[in-house]
Design an enzyme around this catalytic site. Structure first.
Site, PDB file in Angstrom:
ATOM      1  N   HIS A 265       0.834  -1.208   0.000  1.00  0.00           N
ATOM      2  CA  HIS A 265       0.000   0.000   0.000  1.00  0.00           C
ATOM      3  C   HIS A 265       0.871   1.262   0.000  1.00  0.00           C
ATOM      4  O   HIS A 265       0.728   2.140  -0.856  1.00  0.00           O
ATOM      5  CB  HIS A 265      -0.912  -0.018   1.230  1.00  0.00           C
ATOM      6  CG  HIS A 265      -1.815   1.176   1.344  1.00  0.00           C
ATOM      7  ND1 HIS A 265      -3.117   1.171   0.927  1.00  0.00           N
ATOM      8  CD2 HIS A 265      -1.595   2.429   1.819  1.00  0.00           C
ATOM      9  CE1 HIS A 265      -3.660   2.357   1.129  1.00  0.00           C
ATOM     10  NE2 HIS A 265      -2.750   3.146   1.679  1.00  0.00           N
ATOM     11  N   GLU A 266       1.770   1.334   0.959  1.00  0.00           N
ATOM     12  CA  GLU A 266       2.602   2.541   1.083  1.00  0.00           C
ATOM     13  C   GLU A 266       3.541   2.673  -0.125  1.00  0.00           C
ATOM     14  O   GLU A 266       3.869   3.786  -0.536  1.00  0.00           O
ATOM     15  CB  GLU A 266       3.386   2.542   2.400  1.00  0.00           C
ATOM     16  CG  GLU A 266       2.518   2.478   3.670  1.00  0.00           C
ATOM     17  CD  GLU A 266       1.441   3.552   3.784  1.00  0.00           C
ATOM     18  OE1 GLU A 266       1.642   4.662   3.244  1.00  0.00           O
ATOM     19  OE2 GLU A 266       0.378   3.279   4.383  1.00  0.00           O
ATOM     20  N   GLU A 295      -4.846   7.672  -2.790  1.00  0.00           N
ATOM     21  CA  GLU A 295      -5.285   6.350  -2.321  1.00  0.00           C
ATOM     22  C   GLU A 295      -5.565   5.410  -3.499  1.00  0.00           C
ATOM     23  O   GLU A 295      -5.456   4.199  -3.364  1.00  0.00           O
ATOM     24  CB  GLU A 295      -6.524   6.464  -1.423  1.00  0.00           C
ATOM     25  CG  GLU A 295      -6.258   7.116  -0.067  1.00  0.00           C
ATOM     26  CD  GLU A 295      -5.182   6.422   0.765  1.00  0.00           C
ATOM     27  OE1 GLU A 295      -4.974   5.206   0.614  1.00  0.00           O
ATOM     28  OE2 GLU A 295      -4.527   7.132   1.558  1.00  0.00           O
TER      29      GLU A 295
HETATM   30 ZN    ZN Z   1      -3.004   5.210   2.017  1.00  0.00          ZN
END
Ligand code: ZN
Length: 497
Positions: A265-266, A295
């Site tokens: 994710h990061e 996001e």
């Molecule tokens: Zn995030």
């Protein structure tokens, strides 16, 4: 003043802004990773002064004249310069309405409140955090009212994080999910109960998990000289410029999926920051189009790539070598099913894709109550638990796994959560578009991210904040934001499980 001279002045302003942001960014990253526990007070003091200085450098008549003067010369400026002026005026309007004393107080409060939240989460002690949360809500309400008294406070906050999005838009988006996705959740969850996932909680040595983090980022073609991976309670990314991104993950000795997916994710956020065009670097247009678009990139890497069957089949043999005892009796398919197993769970960041939006709906509704209703902060844990029971059929056994789990409120951020759900939905729409020209599944199956990365870079990441989220989606996909892609993606994936 001549236009060229004014643009030169704008450049100087940008460089000063960047320098302060850099200093505050590094300080904040340090505070969340390696700084000693008791450093928070003196750091708050320093951050408060730094934020006060940026305020003074930015909010004054000279800057005001410059920005509005440039706005009048719109026709003489190129597209990028105009967009810079627009962004700065937006920012100016936002900050100048807040008295400097309160602006600095809020910076100090956020730092202390963040510390209080950490303690409260560790000790399962909501009451100690409640006074901070109360103040955070009050500040946010007051600031929103200073800025746009004609608008509802929560709409002002939502629009800050995702330009052009207000309660009505979010409601429509969630209504569509409630209609198209939510009805099937119960059935899918109960059918999936048999899926084996016990092995995810075996003992996974942390040093091997760290190795895995770098195996993943190498696989995604990230240049190790441009980023570092730190550790923090709550994973996050600090993008400083296109050669300096720091992100964190959290390693649990008995949970392999947690650090695996936090890293993916990061890494998505980090890649976005690193791919910002050189001409935007260190300017007000570096970074990203919005939180939702940010996001969309993190969720793209985490879910659309990381939780796909093809990716797991590719990476699993390496994982087996790294964890022979823990995964020796597990197949790639079993691992795939386990990390996608839809279940009603307590923790948002560990939720499967299908139930994820329900976690966001709970937070959205509670934030709405904070700003629209007359809710008492001390009642929030009970309200939280009740909503978890209603939406997910499960009651948190304590506040650490309930209302205290997320970093955002402690840090003063309210109105952010919908960006996550929007990001997931944007990501699905981008994927559908990407698949028109790239054989996504087979590229992932080969472990070759060249084409996929390039598509995301050219269509989204390189543009920084040149476009608003709405413009970017229109430009990339040739149509407006359409949550149907997300609903289709979820229904297709989870019916096939
Ligand atoms: Zn995030």
């Amino acid at each position: 003043m001549k236009t060229q001279e004014m643009l030169q002045k704008l450049k100087e302003l940008e460089q000063i802004q960047y320098a302060y942001q850099y200093a505050m960014g590094v300080t904040s990253f340090d505070g969340n990773t390696v700084a000693p526990k008791n450093s928070y007070k003196a750091r708050g003091q320093a951050m408060s002064v730094l934020s006060g200085e940026t305020y003074k450098k930015f909010i004054n008549n000279e800057v005001k004249e410059l920005l509005y003067g440039l706005q009048e010369k719109k026709k003489e400026l190129d597209f990028v310069s105009n967009r810079k002026v627009e962004k700065y005026i937006e920012e100016y309007e936002k900050i100048s309405k807040i008295p400097i004393k309160e602006f600095m107080e809020f910076t100090k409060l956020r730092n202390e409140s963040n510390h209080s939240w950490e303690q409260a989460k560790t000790n399962d002690d909501f009451d100690s955090f409640a006074p901070y949360l109360t103040k955070i809500i009050e500040f946010n309400k007051r600031f929103a009212n200073y800025r746009k008294p004609e608008k509802k406070a929560y709409d002002v906050l939502l629009d800050d994080f995702e330009k052009g999005m207000e309660m009505d838009d979010i409601d429509k988006f969630f209504e569509q999910l409630k209609k198209d996705v939510v009805p099937s959740i119960k059935e899918v969850v109960s059918k999936s109960a048999k899926i084996r996932d016990d092995f995810l909680n075996r003992k996974f040595p942390i040093d091997k998990q760290k190795e895995l983090s770098y195996i993943l980022t190498d696989l995604l073609n990230m240049n190790r000289d441009d980023y570092t991976i730190g550790e923090s309670e709550h994973p996050f990314t600090m993008g400083l410029n296109n050669n300096d991104v720091r992100f964190t993950t959290h390693y649990y000795g008995n949970q392999i999926a947690s650090s695996f997916y936090s890293t993916m994710h990061e890494a998505g956020h980090a890649i976005y920051g690193l791919n910002s065009d050189e001409k935007l670097n260190t300017t007000v247009l570096a970074g990203g189009a919005s939180n939702g678009i940010h996001e969309s990139q993190s969720r793209f890497y985490e879910n659309l790539i990381g939780r796909s069957k093809e990716f797991i089949q590719y990476v699993f043999p390496t994982m087996k070598k790294l964890f022979p005892e823990q995964l020796g009796d597990v197949t790639a398919l079993e691992f795939y099913l386990a990390v996608n197993k839809p279940k009603t769970s307590l923790i948002r960041i560990e939720a499967d894709e299908l139930t994820y939006s329900l976690h966001i709906m709970v937070r959205y509704e509670i934030e709405r109550m904070m700003f629209e209703g007359d809710v008492n902060v001390k009642d929030l844990p009970a309200i939280w638990n009740k909503k978890y029971e209603e939406y997910l059929g499960i009651i948190p056994p304590n506040n650490t796994q309930g209302i205290l789990q997320d970093v955002h409120w402690g840090f003063g951020m309210m109105g952010y959560f919908p960006s996550y759900a929007l990001g997931s939905a944007y990501a699905s729409q981008f994927l559908a578009k990407m698949k028109e020209t790239i054989k996504f599944d087979s590229e992932v199956a080969k472990g070759d991210f060249t084409k996929i990365n390039l598509w995301l870079k050219e269509n989204i990441q390189t543009h920084g904040a040149i476009y608003t989220p709405k413009q970017l989606i229109m430009k990339t996909c040739g149509e407006e934001f359409n949550p149907a892609y997300y609903a289709d993606y979820l229904n297709d994936k989870f019916k096939a499980l």
